[in-house]
Design an enzyme around this catalytic site. Structure first.
Site, PDB file in Angstrom:
ATOM      1  N   THR A  36       0.843  -1.202   0.000  1.00  0.00           N
ATOM      2  CA  THR A  36       0.000   0.000   0.000  1.00  0.00           C
ATOM      3  C   THR A  36       0.875   1.247   0.000  1.00  0.00           C
ATOM      4  O   THR A  36       0.630   2.201  -0.743  1.00  0.00           O
ATOM      5  CB  THR A  36      -0.951  -0.009   1.214  1.00  0.00           C
ATOM      6  N   GLY A  90       1.280   1.704   5.702  1.00  0.00           N
ATOM      7  CA  GLY A  90       0.248   0.679   5.749  1.00  0.00           C
ATOM      8  C   GLY A  90       0.180   0.059   7.137  1.00  0.00           C
ATOM      9  O   GLY A  90       0.873   0.489   8.061  1.00  0.00           O
ATOM     10  N   GLY A 104       4.427  -6.889   9.115  1.00  0.00           N
ATOM     11  CA  GLY A 104       4.249  -8.016   8.202  1.00  0.00           C
ATOM     12  C   GLY A 104       5.337  -8.051   7.139  1.00  0.00           C
ATOM     13  O   GLY A 104       5.737  -9.113   6.671  1.00  0.00           O
ATOM     14  N   GLY A 105       5.829  -6.868   6.790  1.00  0.00           N
ATOM     15  CA  GLY A 105       6.921  -6.787   5.808  1.00  0.00           C
ATOM     16  C   GLY A 105       8.290  -6.759   6.449  1.00  0.00           C
ATOM     17  O   GLY A 105       9.302  -6.601   5.764  1.00  0.00           O
ATOM     18  N   GLU A 111       9.839   1.651  10.904  1.00  0.00           N
ATOM     19  CA  GLU A 111       8.487   2.221  10.777  1.00  0.00           C
ATOM     20  C   GLU A 111       8.052   2.877  12.086  1.00  0.00           C
ATOM     21  O   GLU A 111       7.458   3.957  12.091  1.00  0.00           O
ATOM     22  CB  GLU A 111       7.492   1.122  10.396  1.00  0.00           C
TER      23      GLU A 111
HETATM   24  C1  5RP Z   1       5.687  -3.641   6.789  1.00  0.00           C
HETATM   25  C2  5RP Z   1       4.352  -3.257   7.310  1.00  0.00           C
HETATM   26  C3  5RP Z   1       3.280  -2.988   6.298  1.00  0.00           C
HETATM   27  O1  5RP Z   1       2.824  -1.691   6.466  1.00  0.00           O
HETATM   28  C4  5RP Z   1       2.166  -3.952   6.498  1.00  0.00           C
HETATM   29  O2  5RP Z   1       2.708  -5.263   6.423  1.00  0.00           O
HETATM   30  C5  5RP Z   1       1.073  -3.758   5.453  1.00  0.00           C
HETATM   31  O3  5RP Z   1       1.561  -4.127   4.198  1.00  0.00           O
HETATM   32  P1  5RP Z   1       0.657  -4.110   2.905  1.00  0.00           P
HETATM   33  O4  5RP Z   1       0.341  -2.679   2.608  1.00  0.00           O
HETATM   34  O5  5RP Z   1       1.505  -4.760   1.838  1.00  0.00           O
HETATM   35  O6  5RP Z   1      -0.581  -4.915   3.192  1.00  0.00           O
HETATM   36  O7  5RP Z   1       4.106  -3.134   8.473  1.00  0.00           O
HETATM   37  O8  5RP Z   1       6.568  -3.941   7.838  1.00  0.00           O
END
Ligand code: 5RP
Length: 262
Positions: A36, A90, A104-105, A111
């Protein structure tokens, strides 16, 4: 071109496009990580190249830094800018108080530092990330490699003392090897199912030696822009106490819709 976007990508795109309207000339901007946030960087790149928008971004990962460079968005480090006007990122989950699970990433550390160093944090998301109670998404915790199995054991012990429904702690892998963060650390994913008291859990986790940071963002996010597959966006501002719905027009920029990041 926009017709080729899946409803989820359209939702992410319109959320990013609406959030980009919060960006003003001269702003120092935290640039999030993930699919995102990648839309946002591309949209900002178009504004920088096409409209001469002057901003400076602080990327929250090496991936976002590479994308920003590719898109022509000027970047700097947080050490250089020290404090930011706005971060747009995101999230993996958000609750009614706009508390978040992120990471998640695997970029939760930068962040969180960047969001905490910003006057305002806006989350961009599709509808799938909204939950009543955090915890269905596994909570990422960044740990240093030294003694990580001991750190994991201490985390498991701590989970026995807090209000959660699951206790599985899994080392994140990238293929056959452990996933390595931009800081050279590891990620443990905590499968908790339900987090009864996110603030208590966050404090408890961060007291464990070896834990660098966890993916709970408590009282950091100010507003969320939720995109829908039909181009509608909902803006919820927890500070102002407002909820607004708008329709966002998807534009036909071939550049933007090729090579969807992440
Ligand atoms: C990465 C994050 C992302 O913001 C989260 O995983 C959302 O990712 P996406 O926009 O691909 O769903 O925290 O560390």
């Amino acid at each position: 071109m926009t017709a080729e976007l899946s409803p989820v990508d359209m939702a992410k795109y319109v959320a990013a496009k609406r959030a980009a309207e919060f960006v003003e000339p001269g702003m120092r901007l935290g640039l999030g990580t993930g699919s995102t946030a990648a839309w946002l960087v591309k949209i900002l790149g178009e504004k920088v190249r096409g409209e001469g928008l002057q901003i400076t971004g602080v990327p929250t990962s090496s991936r976002t830094a590479a994308l920003a460079r590719e898109q022509g968005v000027p970047i700097a480090t947080l050490e250089e800018l020290k404090w930011l006007d706005l971060t747009i990122d995101g999230a993996d989950e958000f609750d009614p108080k706009l508390n978040l699970i992120k990471g998640g990433g695997g970029a939760l550390l930068q962040e969180k530092i960047v969001a905490a160093a910003s006057d305002r944090m806006v989350v961009i998301t599709d509808t799938s990330k909204e939950v009543e109670t955090l915890g269905a998404f596994p909570l990422p915790v960044e740990v240093i490699p030294f003694g990580w199995e001991t750190t994991r054991a201490l985390i498991e012990e701590t989970l026995g003392t807090v209000d959660v429904d699951g206790r599985d702690v899994v080392l994140r892998m990238a293929g056959d090897a452990p996933f390595v963060t931009d800081e050279g650390n590891r990620i443990l994913d905590l499968h908790l199912k339900r987090i009864g008291d996110p603030r208590q859990l966050s404090l408890a986790l961060n007291q464990i030696p070896g834990v660098v940071e966890n993916g709970l963002f408590i009282d950091i996010c100010d507003a969320v822009v939720i995109g829908h597959g039909d181009g509608m966006v909902e803006l919820r501002d927890i500070q102002a106490g407002t909820v607004v719905q708008e329709q966002v027009e998807a534009e036909d920029h071939e550049n933007l819709f090729t090579d969807i990041a992440d």
